[in-house]
Design an enzyme around this catalytic site. Structure first.
Site, PDB file in Angstrom:
ATOM      1  N   ASP A 196       0.828  -1.200   0.000  1.00 61.47           N
ATOM      2  CA  ASP A 196       0.000   0.000   0.000  1.00 61.47           C
ATOM      3  C   ASP A 196       0.871   1.262   0.000  1.00 61.47           C
ATOM      4  O   ASP A 196       1.990   1.248   0.507  1.00 61.47           O
ATOM      5  CB  ASP A 196      -0.862  -0.041   1.277  1.00 61.47           C
ATOM      6  CG  ASP A 196      -1.906   1.047   1.319  1.00 61.47           C
ATOM      7  OD1 ASP A 196      -2.738   1.098   0.404  1.00 61.47           O
ATOM      8  OD2 ASP A 196      -1.903   1.847   2.279  1.00 61.47           O
ATOM      9  N   GLU A 227       1.817   0.039  -4.778  1.00 63.79           N
ATOM     10  CA  GLU A 227       0.776   0.980  -5.189  1.00 63.79           C
ATOM     11  C   GLU A 227       1.419   2.356  -5.368  1.00 63.79           C
ATOM     12  O   GLU A 227       1.761   3.014  -4.386  1.00 63.79           O
ATOM     13  CB  GLU A 227      -0.341   1.070  -4.140  1.00 63.79           C
ATOM     14  CG  GLU A 227      -1.461   2.006  -4.568  1.00 63.79           C
ATOM     15  CD  GLU A 227      -2.242   2.617  -3.397  1.00 63.79           C
ATOM     16  OE1 GLU A 227      -3.396   3.017  -3.605  1.00 63.79           O
ATOM     17  OE2 GLU A 227      -1.697   2.704  -2.274  1.00 63.79           O
TER      18      GLU A 227
END
Ligand code: CA
Length: 615
Positions: free
Chosen positions: A329, A358
């Protein structure tokens, strides 16, 4: 006299009780176990217990050496650096903690090195992204668990709905049958937060599956079952921040464990500051150190103890459970050099392991900064195996719904792919139409199945590793402007009593059924189509709403045509696409079975995609 003795006895008992009550104990040791035979023999244990920092530690375990002890400004923590020699055998490492006459013993498990191969993800895969709270409730008895703050409330779009690992396990056959090859789970580690804990991005214990999803053992069983079905698994991890309910927040391991400010300070979310040659230092600092949200304290990865903790955590999940990949993330938010060292250590320990970071940018250049082997002018190397291709996703959201022009319509795909020189290997990019943070693709099309089919035809045949968001196969909808909970609605059939059931097909609308049949067929075709996995790509400049490209290798070739015109049938001529059609006489439209016996000139209907296997 007897009375006095009795009083004295009570007093001694009371004293003994006080001694027991204040006796030292070790509350936590993390990682909770480690492994023999790791390429990097070092491991750093975080030990937590009252005043444990004032103890000395020794061990006589064969092959294991305590190299150093590290103390912080908090006496309740002690960090032990261990070297696990190659001759060390699995067993319990007896750690002797001594302070004056006080002694504590801790048996630390040293487990056998995992023997299963780590496989990783590649272009032959299609990744099915699902949110554990929203896919299927296999065990209603764990919807509410004592000690977990937030209770289930299915009527609240941002509440917990009760989905769990058992629900996923029960439906692996559905996922397999859809012909995707792996699953990325949104995070399922403990999120003991007051609210919004369903999405999983506020971890409160890095070593524990949230009990509302099941146990660590349940996850092990799920991995084993999925691997038995030849499905790969990817965990979602977050190094940037923790949940405010994390146990650290009650007694921080050190003052600088998280970034602290006199008042709440939010990150500026401007991840371009990291590569901006003209960036103001204040902007870079705020990007890295500001909190992602009020309930998400920002970890200080520049602290080597935090770095070790996080790196070891991911190694532990890989080694303990045999997962195949990690989706990290908010990759650009933490200390970028630490993240680079993390990716390097993970892929050194498990060379085939897959990590996708990400990196949420609108621009190709900013995305490519983080790509594997990218030579950046500032010298930065990310060591990251794959990045999320947001520019391509954003293009797909607009391209089909706007008029053709020099830059718009299908030209968006052409222009984005023409910038692939920025990536050392653009085929590593994870590509997608939507995910848990974006308006669902079918909603973006204006509920048009023709556009939906064109977009799927594109994303499953262009370069990259496709990621597919759960429910897309039945054209689920969700508009971000209504709130994130609407992007993550319950998968129909996942809950007892659901009138609509996508697992069985019961009560699906004709649109949903048509979407499912199309998607499954296309996924099934892609699964074994090597030329789509590893073939080269050649694209032609879009003209008149028509975009044509070829995927090819020495043995075969696939021609993909997108006609984005609203009303006009287009004619394809061999002359224009000679470079791709040369040497082929006929073709078969994969989705319709239509035979094209004359590649010299044939037509394509408006708002249609054709995927043609050339012969
Ligand atoms: Ca449940």
């Amino acid at each position: 006299m007897i009375k006095l003795l009795r009083h004295l006895a009570s007093f001694v008992l009371l004293l003994a009780f006080i001694r027991v009550a204040s006796a030292q104990k070790i509350d936590r040791v993390e990682p909770p176990s480690w492994f023999t035979g790791m390429k990097d023999p070092s491991v750093q244990l975080m030990v937590y217990g009252r005043e444990i920092g004032s103890y000395d530690v020794s061990t006589s375990y064969p092959g294991v050496t305590i190299t150093t002890l590290v103390k912080t400004d908090n006496q309740n923590y002690l960090f032990i650096n261990l070297e696990i020699g190659i001759q060390a055998l699995p067993g319990n490492i007896v750690l002797n903690f001594v302070r004056g006459k006080q002694k504590l013993i801790y048996n630390y498990p040293l487990l056998p090195h995992p023997d299963g191969p780590v496989r990783g993800f590649n272009t032959s895969d299609v990744i099915y992204l699902l949110m554990p709270d929203r896919f299927s409730n296999g065990d209603p008895s764990n919807d509410n668990v004592e000690g977990m703050l937030e209770k289930a409330d299915r009527s609240n779009p941002g509440g917990r709905h009760g989905g769990d690992l058992k629900g996923i396990s029960d439906h692996l056959d559905y996922i397999k049958d859809l012909s995707v090859t792996g699953i990325w789970f949104n995070p399922f580690l403990e999120n003991n937060q007051q609210a919004s804990s369903y999405h999983g991005y506020s971890i409160t214990d890095f070593y524990r599956v949230d009990p509302r999803y099941g146990t660590n053992e349940d996850f092990k069983t799920l991995v084993s079952k999925a691997h038995g079905m030849n499905l790969k698994l990817m965990m979602d991890m977050i190094f940037n921040h923790i949940g405010s309910g994390h146990w650290w927040m009650k007694d921080l391991p050190s003052k600088d464990w998280v970034h602290q400010f006199s008042t709440f300070t939010r990150t500026n979310y401007r991840a371009s500051t990291y590569m901006d040659p003209y960036a103001a230092k204040a902007d870079v600092d705020l990007m890295e150190k500001g909190w992602f949200d009020v309930t998400m304290p920002d970890l200080n990865q520049s602290n080597p103890l935090v770095e070790n903790y996080l790196i070891q955590n991911s190694l532990w999940w890989i080694a303990s459970f045999g997962i195949d990949g990690i989706r990290m993330d908010t990759y650009p938010y933490p200390d970028k050099n630490m993240m680079s060292r993390w990716a390097k250590r993970v892929t050194r320990e498990f060379p085939e392991f897959f990590i996708v970071g990400e990196v949420w940018y609108q621009q190709e250049a900013l995305t490519a900064y983080w790509a594997l082997n990218k030579v950046n002018t500032d010298g930065y190397r990310s060591n990251l195996p794959s990045v999320t291709d947001f520019p391509l996703s954003l293009a797909a959201g607009s391209a089909f719904n706007e008029p053709d022009s020099w830059t718009d319509g299908l030209a968006r795909f052409y222009l984005i792919l023409s910038q692939d020189f920025l990536y050392p290997d653009p085929f590593r990019n994870v590509i997608f139409l939507d995910n848990h943070d974006l308006t669902r693709f079918f909603t973006r099309t204006g509920r048009r199945l023709d556009i939906y089919k064109m977009a799927l035809s594109f994303i499953l045949t262009t370069r990259g590793i496709p990621q597919f968001y759960y429910g897309t196969e039945i054209a689920m909808e969700g508009d971000k402007s209504m709130g994130d909970g609407y992007l993550r609605q319950d998968f129909p059939g996942g809950w007892t009593g659901d009138s609509k059931n996508a697992f069985t097909g019961a009560n699906l609308s004709s649109t949903e059924k048509e979407a499912y049949v199309f998607t499954r067929k296309l996924l099934n075709w892609r699964k074994d189509k090597e030329v789509i996995h590893t073939g080269k790509l050649k694209q032609f400049i879009p003209e008149n709403n028509l975009y044509v490209y070829f995927r090819y290798n020495d043995r075969e070739s696939v021609m993909v045509i997108l006609n984005n015109s609203e009303n006009e049938t287009r004619t394809i001529t061999r002359e224009r696409y000679f470079e791709g059609l040369n040497g082929f006489a006929r073709g078969t439209d994969v989705m319709t079975g239509r035979e094209i016996n004359d590649l010299g000139s044939f037509t394509i209907s408006p708002k249609t995609a054709m995927i043609i296997e050339l012969k």
